[in-house]
Design an enzyme around this catalytic site. Sequence first.
Site, PDB file in Angstrom:
ATOM      1  N   CYS A 113       0.849  -1.079   0.077  1.00 13.60           N
ATOM      2  CA  CYS A 113       0.055  -0.082  -0.076  1.00 13.60           C
ATOM      3  C   CYS A 113       0.904   1.286  -0.002  1.00 13.60           C
ATOM      4  CB  CYS A 113      -0.974   0.122   1.211  1.00 13.60           C
ATOM      5  SG  CYS A 113      -2.225  -1.372   1.086  1.00 13.60           S
ATOM      6  N   HIS A 250      -3.182   7.719   1.722  1.00 16.03           N
ATOM      7  CA  HIS A 250      -3.699   6.273   1.397  1.00 16.03           C
ATOM      8  C   HIS A 250      -4.962   6.091   1.970  1.00 16.03           C
ATOM      9  CE1 HIS A 250      -4.068   1.869   0.505  1.00 16.03           C
ATOM     10  NE2 HIS A 250      -3.959   1.725   1.914  1.00 16.03           N
ATOM     11  N   ASN A 280     -10.181   0.176  -0.323  1.00 16.74           N
ATOM     12  CA  ASN A 280      -8.463   0.121  -0.095  1.00 16.74           C
ATOM     13  C   ASN A 280      -8.192  -0.400  -1.583  1.00 16.74           C
ATOM     14  OD1 ASN A 280      -6.087  -0.185   0.081  1.00 16.74           O
ATOM     15  ND2 ASN A 280      -6.103  -1.114   2.156  1.00 16.74           N
TER      16      ASN A 280
HETATM   17  C1  LIG Z   1     -10.097  -4.551   9.947  1.00 13.77           C
HETATM   18  C2  LIG Z   1     -10.887  -3.609  10.695  1.00 13.77           C
HETATM   19  C3  LIG Z   1     -11.871  -2.701   9.975  1.00 13.77           C
HETATM   20  C4  LIG Z   1     -11.511  -4.579  11.952  1.00 13.77           C
HETATM   21  O1  LIG Z   1     -12.014  -3.561  12.797  1.00 13.77           O
HETATM   22  P1  LIG Z   1     -12.048  -3.564  14.261  1.00 13.77           P
HETATM   23  O2  LIG Z   1     -12.746  -2.446  14.992  1.00 13.77           O
HETATM   24  O3  LIG Z   1     -10.596  -3.769  14.434  1.00 13.77           O
HETATM   25  O4  LIG Z   1     -12.818  -5.399  14.591  1.00 13.77           O
HETATM   26  P2  LIG Z   1     -12.084  -6.510  15.090  1.00 13.77           P
HETATM   27  O5  LIG Z   1     -11.092  -6.859  14.131  1.00 13.77           O
HETATM   28  O6  LIG Z   1     -12.013  -5.518  16.470  1.00 13.77           O
HETATM   29  O7  LIG Z   1     -13.448  -7.263  14.966  1.00 13.77           O
HETATM   30  C5  LIG Z   1     -14.586  -6.840  15.972  1.00 13.77           C
HETATM   31  C6  LIG Z   1     -15.632  -8.049  15.441  1.00 13.77           C
HETATM   32  O8  LIG Z   1     -16.238  -7.837  14.258  1.00 13.77           O
HETATM   33  C7  LIG Z   1     -16.163  -8.890  13.610  1.00 13.77           C
HETATM   34  N1  LIG Z   1     -16.005  -8.750  12.259  1.00 13.77           N
HETATM   35  C8  LIG Z   1     -14.805  -8.886  11.612  1.00 13.77           C
HETATM   36  N2  LIG Z   1     -15.029  -8.356  10.133  1.00 13.77           N
HETATM   37  C9  LIG Z   1     -16.265  -8.406   9.966  1.00 13.77           C
HETATM   38  C10 LIG Z   1     -17.262  -7.782   8.949  1.00 13.77           C
HETATM   39  N3  LIG Z   1     -16.737  -7.662   7.697  1.00 13.77           N
HETATM   40  N4  LIG Z   1     -18.565  -7.716   9.202  1.00 13.77           N
HETATM   41  C11 LIG Z   1     -18.973  -8.193  10.380  1.00 13.77           C
HETATM   42  N5  LIG Z   1     -18.408  -8.160  11.619  1.00 13.77           N
HETATM   43  C12 LIG Z   1     -17.038  -8.393  11.278  1.00 13.77           C
HETATM   44  C13 LIG Z   1     -15.138  -9.615  14.081  1.00 13.77           C
HETATM   45  O9  LIG Z   1     -14.989 -10.989  13.905  1.00 13.77           O
HETATM   46  C14 LIG Z   1     -15.353  -9.231  15.827  1.00 13.77           C
HETATM   47  O10 LIG Z   1     -16.361  -9.999  16.269  1.00 13.77           O
HETATM   48  P3  LIG Z   1     -16.061 -10.662  17.607  1.00 13.77           P
HETATM   49  O11 LIG Z   1     -15.582  -9.462  18.487  1.00 13.77           O
HETATM   50  O12 LIG Z   1     -17.325 -11.419  17.890  1.00 13.77           O
HETATM   51  O13 LIG Z   1     -14.511 -11.556  17.590  1.00 13.77           O
HETATM   52  C15 LIG Z   1      -9.885  -2.769  11.492  1.00 13.77           C
HETATM   53  O14 LIG Z   1      -9.098  -3.501  12.277  1.00 13.77           O
HETATM   54  C16 LIG Z   1      -8.813  -1.930  10.461  1.00 13.77           C
HETATM   55  O15 LIG Z   1      -9.389  -1.237   9.677  1.00 13.77           O
HETATM   56  N6  LIG Z   1      -7.706  -2.291  10.627  1.00 13.77           N
HETATM   57  C17 LIG Z   1      -6.809  -1.810   9.552  1.00 13.77           C
HETATM   58  C18 LIG Z   1      -7.018  -2.656   8.469  1.00 13.77           C
HETATM   59  C19 LIG Z   1      -6.239  -1.878   7.241  1.00 13.77           C
HETATM   60  O16 LIG Z   1      -6.448  -0.741   7.094  1.00 13.77           O
HETATM   61  N7  LIG Z   1      -5.179  -2.570   6.326  1.00 13.77           N
HETATM   62  C20 LIG Z   1      -4.564  -2.203   5.323  1.00 13.77           C
HETATM   63  C21 LIG Z   1      -3.610  -1.407   5.594  1.00 13.77           C
HETATM   64  S1  LIG Z   1      -2.812  -0.985   4.121  1.00 13.77           S
END
Ligand SMILES: CC(C)(COP(=O)(O)OP(=O)(O)OC[C@H]1O[C@@H](n2cnc3c(N)ncnc32)[C@H](O)[C@@H]1OP(=O)(O)O)[C@@H](O)C(=O)NCCC(=O)NCCS
Length: 323
Positions: A113, A250, A280
């Site tokens: 990215c 980004h 993304n």
């Molecule tokens: C991926 C992301 C959106 C997840 O959000 P979060 O607030 O951290 O959520 P968590 O991973 O803590 O998950 C929370 C809950 O949602 C659930 N969940 C994950 N993806 C889900 C989806 N698409 N739909 C519904 N629920 C979802 C998880 O299973 C978890 O459930 P649980 O509490 O029962 O285990 C976040 O971590 C993020 O944006 N990270 C950076 C990712 C990124 O930008 N990557 C690219 C970098 S270049």
Amino acid sequence: MIRSVVRGFGAALPKRVMTNKEIESKVDTSDEWIVQRTGIRQRYIAGEGETSASLGEAAARAALERAELTPDDIDLIIVATSTPDNTFPATAVNIQNRLGMRHGAAFDMQAVCSGFVYAVATADAYIRGGLSKRALVIGAETFSRLLDWTDRTTCVLFGDGAGAIVLEAQEGAGTKADRGILTAQLRSDGAHREKLYVDGGPSTTGTVGHLRMEGREVFKHAVGMITDVIEAAFEATGTTADDIDWLVPHQANRRIIDGSAKKLGIPLEKVVVTVDLHGNTSAASIPLALDAAASDGRIKKGDLVMLEAMGGGFTWGSVLLRW
Ligand SMILES: CC(C)(COP(=O)(O)OP(=O)(O)OC[C@H]1O[C@@H](n2cnc3c(N)ncnc32)[C@H](O)[C@@H]1OP(=O)(O)O)[C@@H](O)C(=O)NCCC(=O)NCCS
């Protein structure tokens, strides 16, 4: 002093839009969850015949047209991509051939990215070093083809597309009032390589593999890494957050974008956001956002523009430029 000045910009998106509602029919998720956690409302998904090279070619042609140049005027093509059409040769030579170019040099840059920031920094070094006069810098991705469409924690986040700029050598006074790239700050730390990676490759599995990510871990590091390289760019150029006209980040996640801007004291009105429309798109996200904001007249000649990215590796970086 030679500066690398943006002379043209362009973008290309696949024909097909995939909304959050449509993803609801594939995995256990909801439009509400995706919008609240990421800000993403839709993404574009490449169809048959649409590839990183075809999208990159279309973006490059748009950038050349806006620059009022032809492929004959270009002597360097750098393509930032993690989703090449083939393992080799580089997508850059594929695009070079599509443009009908038989001269100059073309190669790919792989920093996930952060790829576009790395590619711009590299083209700038070639231009300032006298190795290139005009470079096409392209970010082109088809991440939809790397996704595990049964994994709701990753498949909702990414999309496909391409963006390009033409960088041209121009004489500057060597001050921060110059047009062109004023500084580039690049970082990486491979200790984090398993937090965001693809579980295949020619030298390990002999397959392409699928994207795997510890989302929470990426999130935890993102804001600190982004603000670190932006502050380094301020320090290198004697500028501050108040001098910035546009932050073009980004586009991974709305919460990361807002958190970084807030920590730096950059008002949200000065932040270009396209993650709602594109998801993304990895190395394509910054040039897609640049194209959106320069096409509609927000980014104007003379504006001070900060680019930043963070991604797999981890890699992260910033570029400060005067448009
Ligand atoms: C991926 C992301 C959106 C997840 O959000 P979060 O607030 O951290 O959520 P968590 O991973 O803590 O998950 C929370 C809950 O949602 C659930 N969940 C994950 N993806 C889900 C989806 N698409 N739909 C519904 N629920 C979802 C998880 O299973 C978890 O459930 P649980 O509490 O029962 O285990 C976040 O971590 C993020 O944006 N990270 C950076 C990712 C990124 O930008 N990557 C690219 C970098 S270049």
